[in-house]
Design a protein around this motif. Structure first.
Motif, PDB file in Angstrom:
ATOM      1  N   THR A   1      62.369  20.672   9.144  1.00  0.00           N
ATOM      2  CA  THR A   1      63.714  20.841   8.586  1.00  0.00           C
ATOM      3  C   THR A   1      63.724  20.533   7.098  1.00  0.00           C
ATOM      4  O   THR A   1      64.320  21.259   6.293  1.00  0.00           O
ATOM      5  N   ASN A   2      63.033  19.452   6.717  1.00  0.00           N
ATOM      6  CA  ASN A   2      63.042  19.035   5.316  1.00  0.00           C
ATOM      7  C   ASN A   2      62.135  19.870   4.426  1.00  0.00           C
ATOM      8  O   ASN A   2      62.138  19.698   3.204  1.00  0.00           O
ATOM      9  N   ALA A   3      61.378  20.785   5.036  1.00  0.00           N
ATOM     10  CA  ALA A   3      60.549  21.700   4.247  1.00  0.00           C
ATOM     11  C   ALA A   3      61.400  22.826   3.644  1.00  0.00           C
ATOM     12  O   ALA A   3      60.976  23.525   2.736  1.00  0.00           O
ATOM     13  N   VAL A   4      62.621  22.996   4.179  1.00  0.00           N
ATOM     14  CA  VAL A   4      63.530  24.023   3.652  1.00  0.00           C
ATOM     15  C   VAL A   4      64.067  23.557   2.295  1.00  0.00           C
ATOM     16  O   VAL A   4      64.428  22.395   2.130  1.00  0.00           O
ATOM     17  N   SER A   5      64.117  24.465   1.336  1.00  0.00           N
ATOM     18  CA  SER A   5      64.675  24.138   0.020  1.00  0.00           C
ATOM     19  C   SER A   5      66.138  23.735   0.179  1.00  0.00           C
ATOM     20  O   SER A   5      66.906  24.439   0.847  1.00  0.00           O
ATOM     21  N   PRO A   6      66.568  22.609  -0.424  1.00  0.00           N
ATOM     22  CA  PRO A   6      67.967  22.180  -0.297  1.00  0.00           C
ATOM     23  C   PRO A   6      68.966  23.246  -0.735  1.00  0.00           C
ATOM     24  O   PRO A   6      70.062  23.330  -0.194  1.00  0.00           O
ATOM     25  N   GLU A   7      68.561  24.101  -1.699  1.00  0.00           N
ATOM     26  CA  GLU A   7      69.464  25.172  -2.178  1.00  0.00           C
ATOM     27  C   GLU A   7      69.629  26.289  -1.157  1.00  0.00           C
ATOM     28  O   GLU A   7      70.525  27.109  -1.270  1.00  0.00           O
ATOM     29  N   LYS A   8      68.713  26.337  -0.164  1.00  0.00           N
ATOM     30  CA  LYS A   8      68.784  27.398   0.850  1.00  0.00           C
ATOM     31  C   LYS A   8      69.142  26.843   2.228  1.00  0.00           C
ATOM     32  O   LYS A   8      69.171  27.576   3.212  1.00  0.00           O
ATOM     33  N   ASP A   9      69.436  25.553   2.272  1.00  0.00           N
ATOM     34  CA  ASP A   9      69.693  24.845   3.522  1.00  0.00           C
ATOM     35  C   ASP A   9      71.138  25.057   3.971  1.00  0.00           C
ATOM     36  O   ASP A   9      71.966  24.152   3.923  1.00  0.00           O
ATOM     37  N   VAL A  10      71.458  26.292   4.407  1.00  0.00           N
ATOM     38  CA  VAL A  10      72.847  26.631   4.716  1.00  0.00           C
ATOM     39  C   VAL A  10      73.405  25.823   5.883  1.00  0.00           C
ATOM     40  O   VAL A  10      74.616  25.743   6.060  1.00  0.00           O
ATOM     41  N   ASP A  11      72.547  25.213   6.693  1.00  0.00           N
ATOM     42  CA  ASP A  11      73.013  24.384   7.802  1.00  0.00           C
ATOM     43  C   ASP A  11      73.282  22.941   7.378  1.00  0.00           C
ATOM     44  O   ASP A  11      73.854  22.159   8.138  1.00  0.00           O
TER      45      ASP A  11
ATOM     46  N   THR B   1      59.146  28.355   6.362  1.00  0.00           N
ATOM     47  CA  THR B   1      60.368  27.804   5.770  1.00  0.00           C
ATOM     48  C   THR B   1      60.384  27.965   4.257  1.00  0.00           C
ATOM     49  O   THR B   1      61.318  27.534   3.601  1.00  0.00           O
ATOM     50  N   ASP B   2      59.364  28.613   3.718  1.00  0.00           N
ATOM     51  CA  ASP B   2      59.290  28.797   2.268  1.00  0.00           C
ATOM     52  C   ASP B   2      59.242  30.289   1.980  1.00  0.00           C
ATOM     53  O   ASP B   2      58.181  30.890   1.984  1.00  0.00           O
ATOM     54  N   ASP B   3      60.411  30.889   1.785  1.00  0.00           N
ATOM     55  CA  ASP B   3      60.480  32.329   1.576  1.00  0.00           C
ATOM     56  C   ASP B   3      61.348  32.618   0.351  1.00  0.00           C
ATOM     57  O   ASP B   3      62.564  32.440   0.375  1.00  0.00           O
ATOM     58  N   GLY B   4      60.708  33.047  -0.731  1.00  0.00           N
ATOM     59  CA  GLY B   4      61.427  33.301  -1.972  1.00  0.00           C
ATOM     60  C   GLY B   4      62.358  34.487  -1.908  1.00  0.00           C
ATOM     61  O   GLY B   4      63.196  34.674  -2.782  1.00  0.00           O
ATOM     62  N   ARG B   5      62.234  35.313  -0.856  1.00  0.00           N
ATOM     63  CA  ARG B   5      63.043  36.530  -0.787  1.00  0.00           C
ATOM     64  C   ARG B   5      64.410  36.302  -0.153  1.00  0.00           C
ATOM     65  O   ARG B   5      65.197  37.223  -0.025  1.00  0.00           O
ATOM     66  N   VAL B   6      64.692  35.085   0.321  1.00  0.00           N
ATOM     67  CA  VAL B   6      65.948  34.862   1.027  1.00  0.00           C
ATOM     68  C   VAL B   6      66.848  33.885   0.286  1.00  0.00           C
ATOM     69  O   VAL B   6      66.392  33.046  -0.478  1.00  0.00           O
ATOM     70  N   HIS B   7      68.158  34.008   0.541  1.00  0.00           N
ATOM     71  CA  HIS B   7      69.133  33.092  -0.048  1.00  0.00           C
ATOM     72  C   HIS B   7      69.319  31.854   0.804  1.00  0.00           C
ATOM     73  O   HIS B   7      69.696  30.797   0.301  1.00  0.00           O
ATOM     74  N   GLY B   8      69.154  32.007   2.102  1.00  0.00           N
ATOM     75  CA  GLY B   8      69.407  30.877   2.996  1.00  0.00           C
ATOM     76  C   GLY B   8      68.501  30.917   4.203  1.00  0.00           C
ATOM     77  O   GLY B   8      68.042  31.979   4.618  1.00  0.00           O
ATOM     78  N   LEU B   9      68.240  29.747   4.771  1.00  0.00           N
ATOM     79  CA  LEU B   9      67.317  29.641   5.904  1.00  0.00           C
ATOM     80  C   LEU B   9      67.856  28.646   6.923  1.00  0.00           C
ATOM     81  O   LEU B   9      68.287  27.551   6.560  1.00  0.00           O
ATOM     82  N   ILE B  10      67.858  29.048   8.180  1.00  0.00           N
ATOM     83  CA  ILE B  10      68.275  28.156   9.264  1.00  0.00           C
ATOM     84  C   ILE B  10      67.070  27.908  10.159  1.00  0.00           C
ATOM     85  O   ILE B  10      66.429  28.844  10.616  1.00  0.00           O
ATOM     86  N   VAL B  11      66.760  26.645  10.420  1.00  0.00           N
ATOM     87  CA  VAL B  11      65.722  26.301  11.392  1.00  0.00           C
ATOM     88  C   VAL B  11      66.442  25.971  12.691  1.00  0.00           C
ATOM     89  O   VAL B  11      67.191  24.999  12.760  1.00  0.00           O
ATOM     90  N   GLN B  12      66.247  26.793  13.703  1.00  0.00           N
ATOM     91  CA  GLN B  12      66.959  26.592  14.960  1.00  0.00           C
ATOM     92  C   GLN B  12      66.192  25.604  15.832  1.00  0.00           C
ATOM     93  O   GLN B  12      65.048  25.825  16.192  1.00  0.00           O
ATOM     94  N   LEU B  13      66.846  24.488  16.160  1.00  0.00           N
ATOM     95  CA  LEU B  13      66.217  23.443  16.985  1.00  0.00           C
ATOM     96  C   LEU B  13      66.673  23.575  18.441  1.00  0.00           C
ATOM     97  O   LEU B  13      67.726  24.117  18.704  1.00  0.00           O
ATOM     98  N   PRO B  14      65.913  23.070  19.423  1.00  0.00           N
ATOM     99  CA  PRO B  14      64.619  22.394  19.251  1.00  0.00           C
ATOM    100  C   PRO B  14      63.479  23.386  19.046  1.00  0.00           C
ATOM    101  O   PRO B  14      63.589  24.542  19.434  1.00  0.00           O
TER     102      PRO B  14
END
Length: 303
Positions: free
Chosen positions: A112-122, A86-99
């Motif tokens: 889910t909360n490990a995703v940077s808020p600036e990249k939390d497109v969901d 969930t920590d990837d500097g090369r991307v603009h946005g990250l989606i964690v697909q649940l479950p």
């Protein structure tokens, strides 16, 4: 009955308009910057691959400037291994697909909360959810389904300000953020759930009804206030021998009876679903602007 003036709210037209606009913007951006954006989603291997195959593949084919990359993790992945993705500097946005279906104990909230808020497109990270609940709508990502619902409601020309809105369901991805969005758009909001004893009575007070309960056709048309705006977020499969698959998709609202009383109503499929995709496509712009360093892509991790 108001069925004479009842109108069906489909998300397909809005989705098409968003796609065409982003296509033009993406073409201009590629000419200027020669940089590709990627959208990625995090999901577990034992899960049905619906999101990845439909949405992620669609982004690439649409040529809207999103390079959709799907990261699949094995179901044997540990919590730390999932967190690392969930920590990837090369991307603009990250989606964690649940479950997250792992053979190890996984704390989905922590992932889910490990995703940077600036990249939390969901819009699932607690910082974005907290901003939404406080009314900071211009400073957070808003979950795509509720955002799409609000766009459909605006299409009716009905202002929610001062209206009585009822939300059925309190999930983190639909019900709770939907309540917040309606509230900060000045509706008087009632949230109903499995412990609500008088559901038909509550529904009958709704000028605007948004349903995300996950129960097939539970809301009956006779419950509705005449002329209500009805937004159905449900996706349920029910037996149907006339279909090749033996089943058909229905919403949480009994459509045949509801469309006799509703002023506006969304069909299932074809209503809220395409809007969710459209809102996610629009995140390309927001997440690119929000990124402090211009990364190369938007990403989806899945397990």
């Amino acid at each position: 009955s108001s069925s004479g003036q009842q109108r069906v709210l489909t998300g397909l037209c809005v989705c098409r308009m968003v796609r065409e606009r982003l296509k033009m913007e993406a073409a201009a951006e590629v000419r200027i910057t020669l940089r590709v954006q990627t959208l990625t989603s995090v999901k577990m291997a034992t899960n049905a691959d619906i999101f990845a195959t439909l949405s992620i593949g669609r982004f690439s084919r649409l040529q809207i400037g999103i390079d959709a990359k799907h990261v699949r993790l094995p179901s044997s992945a540990t919590q730390d291994e999932v967190s690392d993705n969930t920590d990837d500097g090369r991307v603009h946005g990250l989606i964690v697909q649940l479950p997250l279906d792992s053979t190890h104990p996984i704390d989905s909230e922590r992932i889910t909360n490990a995703v940077s808020p600036e990249k939390d497109v969901d819009g699932w990270v607690c910082i974005n959810a907290g901003k939404l609940s406080r009314g900071d709508l211009n400073d957070c990502f808003i979950p795509c389904t509720p955002n799409g619902c609000m766009t459909l409601i605006r299409q009716t020309g009905v202002s929610v300000a001062g209206k009585h809105a009822v939300v059925i369901g309190r999930s983190k991805i639909v019900g709770a953020p939907m309540h917040d969005l309606l509230l900060w758009n000045h509706a008087t909001v009632t949230t109903c759930h499995s412990k609500t004893p008088d559901l038909p009575e509550q529904v009958g007070r709704a000028d605007v009804l948004v349903v995300g309960a996950g129960r097939a056709e539970m809301v009956r048309g006779e419950w509705l206030k005449e002329g209500a705006v009805v937004i159905d977020c449900g996706i349920n499969h029910v037996a149907d021998e006339t279909k090749a698959s033996g089943k058909r998709v229905v919403g949480d609202v009994h459509y045949a009876s509801a469309n006799q009383r509703a002023g506006f109503i969304t069909p299932v499929p074809g209503g809220v679903g395409p809007m969710t995709v459209a809102m996610l496509m629009e995140r390309r712009e927001t997440s690119v602007k929000a990124s402090k360093q211009p990364p190369e892509n938007l990403q989806t991790v899945s397990k």
